[in-house]
Motif scaffolding. Structure first.
Motif, PDB file in Angstrom:
ATOM      1  N   ILE A  62       0.819  -1.220   0.000  1.00 42.75           N
ATOM      2  CA  ILE A  62       0.000   0.000   0.000  1.00 42.75           C
ATOM      3  C   ILE A  62       0.851   1.267   0.000  1.00 42.75           C
ATOM      4  O   ILE A  62       0.642   2.179  -0.802  1.00 42.75           O
ATOM      5  N   TYR A  63       1.835   1.330   0.887  1.00 45.08           N
ATOM      6  CA  TYR A  63       2.634   2.550   1.003  1.00 45.08           C
ATOM      7  C   TYR A  63       3.489   2.824  -0.230  1.00 45.08           C
ATOM      8  O   TYR A  63       3.589   3.977  -0.666  1.00 45.08           O
ATOM      9  N   PRO A  64       4.147   1.816  -0.828  1.00 41.98           N
ATOM     10  CA  PRO A  64       4.884   2.113  -2.070  1.00 41.98           C
ATOM     11  C   PRO A  64       3.978   2.647  -3.178  1.00 41.98           C
ATOM     12  O   PRO A  64       4.360   3.560  -3.913  1.00 41.98           O
ATOM     13  N   ARG A  65       2.785   2.071  -3.291  1.00 39.69           N
ATOM     14  CA  ARG A  65       1.848   2.569  -4.314  1.00 39.69           C
ATOM     15  C   ARG A  65       1.444   4.012  -4.010  1.00 39.69           C
ATOM     16  O   ARG A  65       1.403   4.862  -4.907  1.00 39.69           O
ATOM     17  N   LEU A  66       1.140   4.276  -2.739  1.00 39.23           N
ATOM     18  CA  LEU A  66       0.732   5.614  -2.346  1.00 39.23           C
ATOM     19  C   LEU A  66       1.859   6.617  -2.567  1.00 39.23           C
ATOM     20  O   LEU A  66       1.637   7.719  -3.092  1.00 39.23           O
ATOM     21  N   LEU A  67       3.086   6.238  -2.202  1.00 40.83           N
ATOM     22  CA  LEU A  67       4.222   7.141  -2.336  1.00 40.83           C
ATOM     23  C   LEU A  67       4.478   7.484  -3.802  1.00 40.83           C
ATOM     24  O   LEU A  67       4.687   8.658  -4.158  1.00 40.83           O
ATOM     25  N   ASN A  68       4.461   6.479  -4.677  1.00 38.38           N
ATOM     26  CA  ASN A  68       4.733   6.732  -6.087  1.00 38.38           C
ATOM     27  C   ASN A  68       3.593   7.494  -6.761  1.00 38.38           C
ATOM     28  O   ASN A  68       3.834   8.356  -7.605  1.00 38.38           O
ATOM     29  N   ARG A  69       2.364   7.192  -6.370  1.00 38.11           N
ATOM     30  CA  ARG A  69       1.227   7.930  -6.943  1.00 38.11           C
ATOM     31  C   ARG A  69       1.254   9.390  -6.505  1.00 38.11           C
ATOM     32  O   ARG A  69       0.983  10.304  -7.287  1.00 38.11           O
ATOM     33  N   SER A  70       1.619   9.622  -5.239  1.00 35.27           N
ATOM     34  CA  SER A  70       1.707  10.999  -4.739  1.00 35.27           C
ATOM     35  C   SER A  70       2.812  11.765  -5.455  1.00 35.27           C
ATOM     36  O   SER A  70       2.654  12.952  -5.783  1.00 35.27           O
ATOM     37  N   ALA A  71       3.947  11.102  -5.703  1.00 33.80           N
ATOM     38  CA  ALA A  71       5.047  11.760  -6.406  1.00 33.80           C
ATOM     39  C   ALA A  71       4.633  12.145  -7.820  1.00 33.80           C
ATOM     40  O   ALA A  71       4.956  13.241  -8.304  1.00 33.80           O
ATOM     41  N   GLN A  72       3.913  11.231  -8.503  1.00 32.42           N
ATOM     42  CA  GLN A  72       3.453  11.562  -9.854  1.00 32.42           C
ATOM     43  C   GLN A  72       2.489  12.744  -9.838  1.00 32.42           C
ATOM     44  O   GLN A  72       2.567  13.645 -10.676  1.00 32.42           O
ATOM     45  N   THR A  73       1.592  12.738  -8.867  1.00 29.68           N
ATOM     46  CA  THR A  73       0.636  13.844  -8.767  1.00 29.68           C
ATOM     47  C   THR A  73       1.367  15.169  -8.565  1.00 29.68           C
ATOM     48  O   THR A  73       1.025  16.192  -9.175  1.00 29.68           O
ATOM     49  N   TRP A  74       2.382  15.169  -7.729  1.00 29.51           N
ATOM     50  CA  TRP A  74       3.083  16.403  -7.385  1.00 29.51           C
ATOM     51  C   TRP A  74       3.962  16.914  -8.526  1.00 29.51           C
ATOM     52  O   TRP A  74       4.019  18.116  -8.794  1.00 29.51           O
ATOM     53  N   PHE A  75       4.628  16.012  -9.232  1.00 28.11           N
ATOM     54  CA  PHE A  75       5.609  16.448 -10.233  1.00 28.11           C
ATOM     55  C   PHE A  75       5.015  16.681 -11.618  1.00 28.11           C
ATOM     56  O   PHE A  75       5.655  17.308 -12.456  1.00 28.11           O
ATOM     57  N   ARG A  76       3.823  16.161 -11.878  1.00 30.78           N
ATOM     58  CA  ARG A  76       3.204  16.446 -13.171  1.00 30.78           C
ATOM     59  C   ARG A  76       2.745  17.910 -13.212  1.00 30.78           C
ATOM     60  O   ARG A  76       2.108  18.394 -12.272  1.00 30.78           O
ATOM     61  N   VAL A  77       3.085  18.587 -14.290  1.00 28.50           N
ATOM     62  CA  VAL A  77       2.631  19.972 -14.500  1.00 28.50           C
ATOM     63  C   VAL A  77       1.497  19.912 -15.516  1.00 28.50           C
ATOM     64  O   VAL A  77       1.720  19.695 -16.713  1.00 28.50           O
ATOM     65  N   ASP A  78       0.258  20.069 -15.032  1.00 24.96           N
ATOM     66  CA  ASP A  78      -0.900  19.817 -15.894  1.00 24.96           C
ATOM     67  C   ASP A  78      -1.992  20.879 -15.754  1.00 24.96           C
ATOM     68  O   ASP A  78      -3.158  20.628 -16.056  1.00 24.96           O
ATOM     69  N   GLY A  79      -1.612  22.064 -15.280  1.00 24.00           N
ATOM     70  CA  GLY A  79      -2.592  23.137 -15.196  1.00 24.00           C
ATOM     71  C   GLY A  79      -3.342  23.202 -13.888  1.00 24.00           C
ATOM     72  O   GLY A  79      -4.109  24.145 -13.665  1.00 24.00           O
ATOM     73  N   ARG A  80      -3.160  22.203 -13.011  1.00 28.47           N
ATOM     74  CA  ARG A  80      -3.833  22.244 -11.711  1.00 28.47           C
ATOM     75  C   ARG A  80      -2.966  22.958 -10.685  1.00 28.47           C
ATOM     76  O   ARG A  80      -1.747  22.870 -10.719  1.00 28.47           O
ATOM     77  N   ASP A  81      -3.603  23.643  -9.735  1.00 27.11           N
ATOM     78  CA  ASP A  81      -2.853  24.353  -8.715  1.00 27.11           C
ATOM     79  C   ASP A  81      -2.357  23.370  -7.654  1.00 27.11           C
ATOM     80  O   ASP A  81      -2.899  22.273  -7.481  1.00 27.11           O
ATOM     81  N   LYS A  82      -1.310  23.794  -6.926  1.00 30.68           N
ATOM     82  CA  LYS A  82      -0.657  22.906  -5.964  1.00 30.68           C
ATOM     83  C   LYS A  82      -1.563  22.578  -4.776  1.00 30.68           C
ATOM     84  O   LYS A  82      -1.481  21.495  -4.207  1.00 30.68           O
ATOM     85  N   LYS A  83      -2.420  23.493  -4.385  1.00 29.80           N
ATOM     86  CA  LYS A  83      -3.312  23.203  -3.268  1.00 29.80           C
ATOM     87  C   LYS A  83      -4.265  22.061  -3.601  1.00 29.80           C
ATOM     88  O   LYS A  83      -4.542  21.189  -2.771  1.00 29.80           O
ATOM     89  N   SER A  84      -4.756  22.057  -4.831  1.00 29.98           N
ATOM     90  CA  SER A  84      -5.629  20.965  -5.272  1.00 29.98           C
ATOM     91  C   SER A  84      -4.882  19.639  -5.271  1.00 29.98           C
ATOM     92  O   SER A  84      -5.429  18.595  -4.905  1.00 29.98           O
ATOM     93  N   LYS A  85      -3.607  19.700  -5.657  1.00 31.78           N
ATOM     94  CA  LYS A  85      -2.812  18.471  -5.669  1.00 31.78           C
ATOM     95  C   LYS A  85      -2.557  17.966  -4.259  1.00 31.78           C
ATOM     96  O   LYS A  85      -2.574  16.758  -3.995  1.00 31.78           O
ATOM     97  N   GLU A  86      -2.312  18.885  -3.331  1.00 37.66           N
ATOM     98  CA  GLU A  86      -2.137  18.485  -1.945  1.00 37.66           C
ATOM     99  C   GLU A  86      -3.393  17.787  -1.422  1.00 37.66           C
ATOM    100  O   GLU A  86      -3.317  16.775  -0.722  1.00 37.66           O
ATOM    101  N   SER A  87      -4.540  18.332  -1.776  1.00 39.47           N
ATOM    102  CA  SER A  87      -5.811  17.743  -1.356  1.00 39.47           C
ATOM    103  C   SER A  87      -5.981  16.345  -1.943  1.00 39.47           C
ATOM    104  O   SER A  87      -6.454  15.428  -1.265  1.00 39.47           O
TER     105      SER A  87
END
Length: 436
Positions: free
Chosen positions: A384-409
């Protein structure tokens, strides 16, 4: 040799047995070492890590002749999901020092060299011989060994059990309990051969520099285990190990299947591309920690290395604990016999007392709760944690027009869905307590 009496008999010619035999012979004892293989290291084809401090205390100038592969300048730790990894990367030119701290080695070559040093210092080495049992006197004190080639037995003041994790001799003699599946890992390893310049290019290395990669995550299919990759001069050691109890629970997973899964992972596949596989081996590793350590001394016997469960599974250390326990056992025996004392349990207890003051026991005690913690939270840590960690990293590092606060949420929402914040904090708390 039937009627010959030795000061000590060492059963096994791995790092702990060689360290014990060398130390005792160096102090003038008459030592016999018995090895079941054709030669020391003949049953060890895999690569490994050598920690120089432990060997330097036994043979200070070992670097002049020992068969060393590469000195390690870089450590990578990966948390893997199915398509990538997130990790920590440490590399320093400080490790290109005159006397490097860690080396990769090929165990077959290293054990053979170490045992040659043992022979040269005066130890009698008997290979292709299996110890079938221990000989005890009327007071149940161990006074020698029975072998498959000498029906009358061979006698000594003390027997050093450096027989490895299986500990069959100790078990048959009632000195230790049988292995528990949750205290031992089954590891499988392969040697992948590539030209040195190719390895240098793929890992950004020069000369004799080396890299160690240790990984955990979904590659073990949810089971408690780790994978690794070590660079040698012209080969790469690749392997994976999981607790035997985990294989039993799975019922379907196989060691070779888990290894193939690791090799096929995108993060690993390119590093091994074009390599020729020449060697494959499987062996058991003691990972029960401090709670699994058996009785270490008795009347006429002493236990060292893997036979004593001396492996720091958290930091993946084994050879240094093996050589340190072998050396201290050899010193203890030399001191006892040098004082014209018998090798009784009470006199050999100095071995245990001294170990308590070394990093060996201090580290094993520090992490003694980790195996228990893994029994309850292992699936989370390995899946669970490796999947969560890698998914969170992808969410954070992708630049796709969404603001960072939304990504944190989104990251926090994923954490709640995966395990729940309370569960995450609970596992973190238990892990922190286990680490103390």
């Amino acid at each position: 040799m039937t009627h010959e009496h030795f000061d000590a008999i060492v059963v096994g010619a791995g790092p702990s047995g060689n360290a014990a035999a060398y130390t005792m012979a160096q102090r003038g004892l008459k030592v016999l070492q018995i090895e079941r293989g054709e030669y020391a290291g003949s049953k060890n084809v895999q690569g490994a890590i050598l920690y120089s401090d432990a060997l330097e205390r036994i043979i200070p100038d070992f670097r002049e002749e020992a068969p060393l592969e590469r000195h390690v300048i870089e450590q990578r730790i990966w948390m893997m999901d199915d398509s990538g990894h997130t990790g920590m990367h440490h590399r320093s030119d400080d490790y290109n020092e005159q006397k490097p701290n860690r080396y990769t080695i090929i165990r077959a070559q290293f054990d053979k060299w170490f045992n040659r040093c043992v022979r040269e210092i005066g130890v009698t080495v008997l290979c292709e011989t299996t110890v079938t049992g221990l000989i005890a006197d009327e007071h149940r004190r161990i006074i020698g060994v029975q072998t498959d080639r000498d029906g009358n037995g061979i006698f000594a003041d003390v027997v050093v059990l450096a027989e490895g994790v299986n500990g069959l001799i100790g078990q048959r003699s009632g000195l230790r309990k049988e292995l528990r599946p949750e205290d031992v890992a089954l590891a499988v390893k392969e040697m992948h051969f590539l030209p040195q310049d190719v390895i240098d290019a793929r890992f950004n290395l020069r000369g004799e520099e080396g890299v160690v990669i240790e990984a955990m995550g979904t590659v073990t299919d949810g089971m408690i285990g780790t994978a690794f990759l070590y660079t040698n001069r012209e080969s790469i050691s690749v392997g994976v190990g999981c607790l035997v109890s985990e294989f039993a629970k799975s019922g379907e997973a196989t060691p070779h299947g888990i290894l193939d899964r690791f090799k096929a992972h995108p993060s690993v596949r390119a590093l091994l591309e074009g390599a020729e596989i020449k060697e494959y081996a499987a062996h058991l590793i003691p990972e029960g920690g401090y709670r699994a350590v058996p009785d270490l001394v008795g009347d006429g016997w002493i236990v060292v290395g893997d036979a004593g469960h001396f492996v720091n599974a958290v930091h993946r250390e084994g050879s240094n604990l093996a050589m340190t326990t072998g050396r201290i056992a050899g010193e203890t025996i030399a001191n006892v016999l040098g004082s014209c004392l018998a090798c009784t349990r009470d006199n050999l207890q100095a071995y245990v007392t001294q170990l308590q003051e070394t990093f060996v026991m201090k580290d094993m005690k520090k992490y003694k709760n980790v195996p228990r913690m893994l029994e309850h939270g292992g699936h989370n840590i390995m899946d669970i944690y490796p999947r969560l960690l890698n998914r969170s990293a992808q969410t954070w590092f992708r630049v796709d027009g969404r603001d960072k606060k939304s990504k944190e949420s989104e990251i926090l929402r994923s954490a709640r869905q995966a395990r729940g914040l309370t569960g995450l904090l609970g596992d973190a708390f238990r892990l922190a307590r286990a680490w103390r």
